[in-house]
Write a protein that holds these residues in place. Structure first.
Motif, PDB file in Angstrom:
ATOM      1  N   GLU A  76       0.832  -1.201   0.000  1.00 16.75           N
ATOM      2  CA  GLU A  76       0.000   0.000   0.000  1.00 16.75           C
ATOM      3  C   GLU A  76       0.866   1.251   0.000  1.00 16.75           C
ATOM      4  O   GLU A  76       0.552   2.242  -0.633  1.00 16.75           O
ATOM      5  CB  GLU A  76      -0.917   0.003   1.222  1.00 16.75           C
ATOM      6  CG  GLU A  76      -2.005  -1.035   1.173  1.00 16.75           C
ATOM      7  CD  GLU A  76      -2.894  -1.001   2.402  1.00 16.75           C
ATOM      8  OE1 GLU A  76      -2.900   0.011   3.142  1.00 16.75           O
ATOM      9  OE2 GLU A  76      -3.582  -2.006   2.631  1.00 16.75           O
TER      10      GLU A  76
ATOM     11  N   THR B 286       4.764  -9.486  -9.322  1.00 16.11           N
ATOM     12  CA  THR B 286       3.799  -9.890 -10.338  1.00 16.11           C
ATOM     13  C   THR B 286       4.200 -11.272 -10.853  1.00 16.11           C
ATOM     14  O   THR B 286       5.367 -11.658 -10.776  1.00 16.11           O
ATOM     15  CB  THR B 286       3.761  -8.891 -11.512  1.00 16.11           C
ATOM     16  OG1 THR B 286       5.042  -8.860 -12.151  1.00 16.11           O
ATOM     17  CG2 THR B 286       3.369  -7.494 -11.048  1.00 16.11           C
TER      18      THR B 286
ATOM     19  N   GLU C 172       0.765  -1.037 -10.456  1.00 19.21           N
ATOM     20  CA  GLU C 172      -0.348  -0.853  -9.529  1.00 19.21           C
ATOM     21  C   GLU C 172      -1.559  -1.642 -10.013  1.00 19.21           C
ATOM     22  O   GLU C 172      -1.945  -1.559 -11.176  1.00 19.21           O
ATOM     23  CB  GLU C 172      -0.695   0.626  -9.394  1.00 19.21           C
ATOM     24  CG  GLU C 172      -1.720   0.889  -8.315  1.00 19.21           C
ATOM     25  CD  GLU C 172      -1.970   2.370  -8.081  1.00 19.21           C
ATOM     26  OE1 GLU C 172      -2.897   2.670  -7.318  1.00 19.21           O
ATOM     27  OE2 GLU C 172      -1.250   3.202  -8.653  1.00 19.21           O
ATOM     28  N   GLU C 173      -2.129  -2.427  -9.101  1.00 16.86           N
ATOM     29  CA  GLU C 173      -3.341  -3.188  -9.383  1.00 16.86           C
ATOM     30  C   GLU C 173      -4.226  -3.141  -8.156  1.00 16.86           C
ATOM     31  O   GLU C 173      -3.774  -3.476  -7.054  1.00 16.86           O
ATOM     32  CB  GLU C 173      -3.004  -4.649  -9.722  1.00 16.86           C
ATOM     33  CG  GLU C 173      -2.166  -4.825 -10.967  1.00 16.86           C
ATOM     34  CD  GLU C 173      -1.741  -6.263 -11.190  1.00 16.86           C
ATOM     35  OE1 GLU C 173      -2.183  -7.160 -10.436  1.00 16.86           O
ATOM     36  OE2 GLU C 173      -0.947  -6.485 -12.117  1.00 16.86           O
ATOM     37  N   ASN C 174      -5.448  -2.707  -8.335  1.00 19.86           N
ATOM     38  CA  ASN C 174      -6.430  -2.650  -7.242  1.00 19.86           C
ATOM     39  C   ASN C 174      -5.916  -1.888  -6.021  1.00 19.86           C
ATOM     40  O   ASN C 174      -6.118  -2.303  -4.883  1.00 19.86           O
ATOM     41  CB  ASN C 174      -6.866  -4.067  -6.833  1.00 19.86           C
ATOM     42  CG  ASN C 174      -7.482  -4.821  -7.978  1.00 19.86           C
ATOM     43  OD1 ASN C 174      -8.223  -4.255  -8.778  1.00 19.86           O
ATOM     44  ND2 ASN C 174      -7.176  -6.095  -8.083  1.00 19.86           N
ATOM     45  N   GLY C 175      -5.200  -0.793  -6.255  1.00 25.76           N
ATOM     46  CA  GLY C 175      -4.715   0.046  -5.166  1.00 25.76           C
ATOM     47  C   GLY C 175      -3.452  -0.451  -4.485  1.00 25.76           C
ATOM     48  O   GLY C 175      -2.953   0.190  -3.559  1.00 25.76           O
ATOM     49  N   LEU C 176      -2.915  -1.600  -4.903  1.00 28.68           N
ATOM     50  CA  LEU C 176      -1.667  -2.125  -4.333  1.00 28.68           C
ATOM     51  C   LEU C 176      -0.559  -2.076  -5.379  1.00 28.68           C
ATOM     52  O   LEU C 176      -0.818  -2.146  -6.581  1.00 28.68           O
ATOM     53  CB  LEU C 176      -1.864  -3.572  -3.854  1.00 28.68           C
ATOM     54  CG  LEU C 176      -2.852  -3.772  -2.707  1.00 28.68           C
ATOM     55  CD1 LEU C 176      -3.028  -5.258  -2.416  1.00 28.68           C
ATOM     56  CD2 LEU C 176      -2.392  -3.039  -1.453  1.00 28.68           C
ATOM     57  N   HIS C 177       0.676  -1.962  -4.900  1.00 25.65           N
ATOM     58  CA  HIS C 177       1.842  -1.890  -5.787  1.00 25.65           C
ATOM     59  C   HIS C 177       2.607  -3.209  -5.706  1.00 25.65           C
ATOM     60  O   HIS C 177       2.943  -3.682  -4.617  1.00 25.65           O
ATOM     61  CB  HIS C 177       2.757  -0.735  -5.374  1.00 25.65           C
ATOM     62  CG  HIS C 177       2.082   0.595  -5.452  1.00 25.65           C
ATOM     63  ND1 HIS C 177       2.057   1.344  -6.593  1.00 25.65           N
ATOM     64  CD2 HIS C 177       1.375   1.287  -4.526  1.00 25.65           C
ATOM     65  CE1 HIS C 177       1.391   2.463  -6.380  1.00 25.65           C
ATOM     66  NE2 HIS C 177       0.955   2.452  -5.131  1.00 25.65           N
ATOM     67  N   TYR C 178       2.899  -3.770  -6.884  1.00 26.13           N
ATOM     68  CA  TYR C 178       3.632  -5.026  -6.988  1.00 26.13           C
ATOM     69  C   TYR C 178       4.926  -4.795  -7.757  1.00 26.13           C
ATOM     70  O   TYR C 178       4.982  -3.931  -8.643  1.00 26.13           O
ATOM     71  CB  TYR C 178       2.784  -6.077  -7.713  1.00 26.13           C
ATOM     72  CG  TYR C 178       1.510  -6.409  -6.989  1.00 26.13           C
ATOM     73  CD1 TYR C 178       1.479  -7.402  -6.021  1.00 26.13           C
ATOM     74  CD2 TYR C 178       0.337  -5.705  -7.253  1.00 26.13           C
ATOM     75  CE1 TYR C 178       0.299  -7.703  -5.344  1.00 26.13           C
ATOM     76  CE2 TYR C 178      -0.837  -5.993  -6.581  1.00 26.13           C
ATOM     77  CZ  TYR C 178      -0.846  -6.989  -5.630  1.00 26.13           C
ATOM     78  OH  TYR C 178      -2.002  -7.273  -4.965  1.00 26.13           O
TER      79      TYR C 178
END
Length: 184
Positions: A2, A33, A113-119
């Motif tokens: 986050e 990812t 960023e995917e669905n508000g999270l950073h990978y």
């Protein structure tokens, strides 16, 4: 993640110094990812479907080679979806009788960023040659530093010779050139 800047030190610790292979694998599944890529002076993983498993294999081998690893993230800078980490590590080869030396590296993490999270989508590791040698064979680091100093000195000599031959010659003999207007 986050808060990438606030969390990345913990993530790096989990993937590099985890207490067990299960903890390490869980961290990879959580923070990378599935198509993550990796670039390092000794290996490369091209981003592709399932490439995270190849990257995990590299980190598993890393832990097998160095079961006692110390790593400190000294600073983190974020610009858009890129994190730059200044890291100092002591990597000690399993059977090496040599005392480990600290090695500094810069790690560039490209985030997605995917669905508000950073990978982590891509990781690049950058080492100075002497720091890289400090990881593998610490007593050779001073030799590498001496060679780097020698090439610096030789570059200055070669520049003078090249200028005498008319290559990249200065227009005036003044040691200080007015640079006003060069960057306007």
């Amino acid at each position: 993640m986050e808060d990438p800047v606030g969390e990345v030190s913990k993530v790096v610790s989990l993937i590099t110094t985890a207490a067990s292979p299960d903890i390490q694998k869980a961290a990879f599944l959580r923070y990378f990812t599935s198509d993550a890529g990796f670039r390092h002076p000794l290996c490369n993983v091209t981003p592709s479907p399932g490439s995270r498993d190849k990257l995990l294999g590299i980190y598993q081998w890393y832990r097998i080679m160095s079961p006692h690893l110390d790593l400190t993230v000294t600073s983190v800078v974020q610009h858009n979806n890129v994190l730059l980490l200044d890291i100092v590590q002591k990597f000690h080869l399993r059977l090496s009788p040599l005392k480990p030396a600290p090695a500094r590296l810069l790690v560039r993490l490209t985030l997605r960023e995917e669905n508000g999270l950073h990978y982590i989508a891509f990781q690049e590791d950058f080492y100075h040659p002497d720091d890289f040698m400090a990881m593998l064979i610490p007593p050779l680091s001073p030799v590498i530093r001496a060679a780097l100093s020698a090439t610096s000195i030789m570059s200055g000599i070669y520049a003078k010779v090249g200028q005498l031959l008319g290559f990249w010659s200065l227009e005036s003999s003044h040691s200080h050139t007015d640079t006003r207007g060069l960057y306007d």
